[in-house]
Structures are given as C-alpha cells and as structure tokens.
Write an enzyme that holds these catalytic residues in place. Structure first.
Site, PDB file in Angstrom:
ATOM      1  N   TYR A  92      -2.531   0.078  10.128  1.00  0.00           N
ATOM      2  CA  TYR A  92      -2.694  -0.580   8.832  1.00  0.00           C
ATOM      3  C   TYR A  92      -1.395  -0.469   8.032  1.00  0.00           C
ATOM      4  O   TYR A  92      -0.912  -1.458   7.465  1.00  0.00           O
ATOM      5  CB  TYR A  92      -3.844   0.069   8.064  1.00  0.00           C
ATOM      6  CG  TYR A  92      -3.903  -0.337   6.606  1.00  0.00           C
ATOM      7  CD1 TYR A  92      -4.303  -1.614   6.230  1.00  0.00           C
ATOM      8  CD2 TYR A  92      -3.567   0.569   5.593  1.00  0.00           C
ATOM      9  CE1 TYR A  92      -4.348  -1.991   4.896  1.00  0.00           C
ATOM     10  CE2 TYR A  92      -3.620   0.208   4.259  1.00  0.00           C
ATOM     11  CZ  TYR A  92      -4.006  -1.068   3.916  1.00  0.00           C
ATOM     12  OH  TYR A  92      -4.050  -1.431   2.594  1.00  0.00           O
ATOM     13  N   SER A 141       0.834  -1.199   0.000  1.00  0.00           N
ATOM     14  CA  SER A 141       0.000   0.000   0.000  1.00  0.00           C
ATOM     15  C   SER A 141       0.867   1.248   0.000  1.00  0.00           C
ATOM     16  O   SER A 141       1.972   1.257   0.563  1.00  0.00           O
ATOM     17  CB  SER A 141      -0.888  -0.001   1.250  1.00  0.00           C
ATOM     18  OG  SER A 141      -1.474   1.266   1.459  1.00  0.00           O
TER      19      SER A 141
END
Length: 329
Positions: free
Chosen positions: A155, A130
């Site tokens: 995250y 990501s």
C-alpha cells in the site's frame, strides 16, 4: 452541472464524504465519483451518499477509476478546473493479501485521473497520499523532506508511486498538483477497518480488541474536521514552481495532528466514553506496520496558517457519540 463543479473521487468514502460535504456547505457544486466496492459494508457508503444527495449542488457518478474510457468521458464532459482525488484501495494489511487490487485502484486509477486532468485543462489536482510512505523511518517527527524510498507495505509503495506520478505530470505538463500525506484520520462516519472503529465495535460486542506489538504503538491521530479544513484552505492555492520539485508546480504536505498518542491511552478513552472495559488480546508486530507516526506540519502551517490540533479526547467523544447514534447502541 456547470464547469465550476469540483470533482471529488471516493465521495462515498470516509474522507471523500466529509470533503464533499464541506465544499457543498461552502456553496461549491460537487460531482462525486465512487465505485461503491465491498471492501467494507457498502451500506455505510450509501448512507453517506444519502446525506450528500440531500444537499444542493451534488451529483453522483458510480464508476471505477480503473475504467479508462469512463474516466476520460467524465473529464471530457465536465472539464473540471479542480479535482480532489481521494479514491484509493486503502489498508496496509489488506495490500499484503490483495496486491492486484492496489495496482488497479491506486496506480491505474490514478493514471486515468492524471490523464483526465492534463487533457481537459485542470488547474489544480489535490490528491491523497499517506504517512505510510515514510516506512520504517526512525527520525521523528516525519518531515516532508525525509527519505520515502523504503516502504514496508505494498500500500505504501503505491502511495509513493502516486507522488512520483503526480510529480512527473506536473513537470511534463505544468499540471499544478498538491499531495496530502494523511496521518491516521478518524472521526464520525469513519472506516470500519480502522483501529478506532474496530476497537469500539469489539468493546460494544464484548469481543477482544487486537493490540499489535502488545499495544506499544503510537499514532498521530488526526480528526476529520481538521482534514476538511486543510483541503478547503489548499484547494484554491494551486502551487507555483517549486525549487524542491524540479521547478514544477508541485507540493506535498503532511496532514497530521503533530502529537502522537499511545494506543493504550486511546483505548482508555474509548473505554471511558463507552462505560465498558475492553478485553485486550496482545499480539506481536504485524508485517507492514510501523511503531510510531508523528507529523511535522511546519510547511502546512506556514502556507495556510492552519494545522490540525483537535485534542484526542474531543475527537474520541465525537466519534463514540456518532457511533451510538448511527448503530443505535
């Protein structure tokens, strides 16, 4: 299914669905795995699955990647030569409230995939990372070589951990791994928890849209069809020894549009396509958020001859058209 089947984890998810559909269109059999959890409405996941099941060469396994025995049995049965690992617990803000969910899905689940690959002769693991790994970096655009050791959300920390785990398995077991740092993916069949989907929902229902940092944010919005093309081009390009990765067969690429968009501009495009004006609720910056994302995709372009480039106007129009059709608006 034959040994040539490709495993796509998270196949009922947004990116996993599109990747599986692309591979099936290319005549490649796919085993799709998903746990169909309720992070967002499972009805959308089931609708995606129904489309995949209508194609030839698709089989579905409902299982949780955190279940070590189930994952080991699946890999032992199929001995996948290629794995596209897209399953994860997504969401920056959700990770602040539910960190244990991210450990189960993004760390334990990824470890089980790595073990399945190394014990069953996998020749290439492509996995989702990501853009959040860049944290609060201020140097733009973000380059793969930039530091990624200051995550600003849990995250992001799990995604950085995935990259390190993959690198270690690549070094120890000569497992070819390719990590993809995705930048704000959007498009038809998108995730209801992501900004564009949330904005359209709110505008259609006459509710306020929440704009953090008073709307002064920029995102490198990347259209889903470009993402599937990247995966399709890389899937048969298992990396060779990489001097930048301790001579392990390991690579990481940015997958972004190389063109950040003002959030207010995107809202304006949605208003135009929907023929309605958004009620805007301007809010302060949220924990875990960053002001801007911007992908340097030179490596990707050099190695594949392709980089995402779909104009935001085109992508927004396609998303709104799908939304109207799917939800009968």
């Amino acid at each position: 299914m034959t040994d040539q089947a490709i495993l796509v984890t998270g196949a009922a998810g947004f990116i996993g669905f599109h990747v599986a559909r692309q591979l099936l269109a290319e005549g490649r059999p796919v085993v799709g795995l998903d746990n169909l959890n309720s992070y967002y409405d499972p009805a959308l996941k089931r609708a995606r699955l129904e489309l995949l099941r209508n194609g030839r060469g698709f089989s579905f396994v409902q299982a949780d990647l955190a279940n070590r025995e189930a994952v080991a049995a699946l890999f032992a049965q199929h001995r996948f030569a290629t794995v596209v690992h897209l399953a994860a617990q997504a969401g920056v803000r959700y990770s602040i409230e539910h960190p244990h969910t991210y450990v189960d899905s993004n760390l334990q689940g990824f470890l089980n995939v790595l073990e399945g690959c190394r014990n069953n002769g996998c020749r290439h693991l492509v996995y989702a990372s990501s853009s959040s790994v860049y944290g609060a970096n201020t140097k733009l655009p973000f380059a793969v070589e930039d530091r990624t050791d200051h995550p600003v959300s849990f995250y992001a920390a799990t995604k950085k951990a995935n990259e390190l785990m993959a690198q270690s398995y690549s070094h120890l077991y000569r497992l070819p791994v390719t990590g993809l740092r995705f930048f704000t993916i959007y498009g038809p069949w998108g995730r209801p928890d992501m900004a564009m989907f949330l904005f359209v929902n709110a505008i259609v229902e006459g509710r306020p849209i929440r704009l953090f940092n008073h709307g002064r944010m920029r995102r490198d919005f990347t259209y889903i069809d470009d993402v599937t093309r990247v995966v399709s081009k890389l899937i048969d390009r298992a990396p060779v020894d990489n001097p930048a990765a301790a001579n392990a067969p390991s690579r990481v690429y940015n997958v972004g549009n190389n063109h950040p968009e003002e959030l207010m501009h995107v809202v304006g495009l949605l208003e135009r396509e929907l023929g309605r004006t958004a009620i805007k609720e301007l809010l302060p910056m949220q924990p875990g958020d960053v002001l801007e994302t911007f992908a340097d995709v030179e490596d990707l372009m050099r190695d594949t001859g392709f980089a995402p480039s779909t104009p935001i106007e085109h992508g927004v129009r396609n998303f709104v058209t799908w939304y109207r059709d799917h939800f009968k608006v």
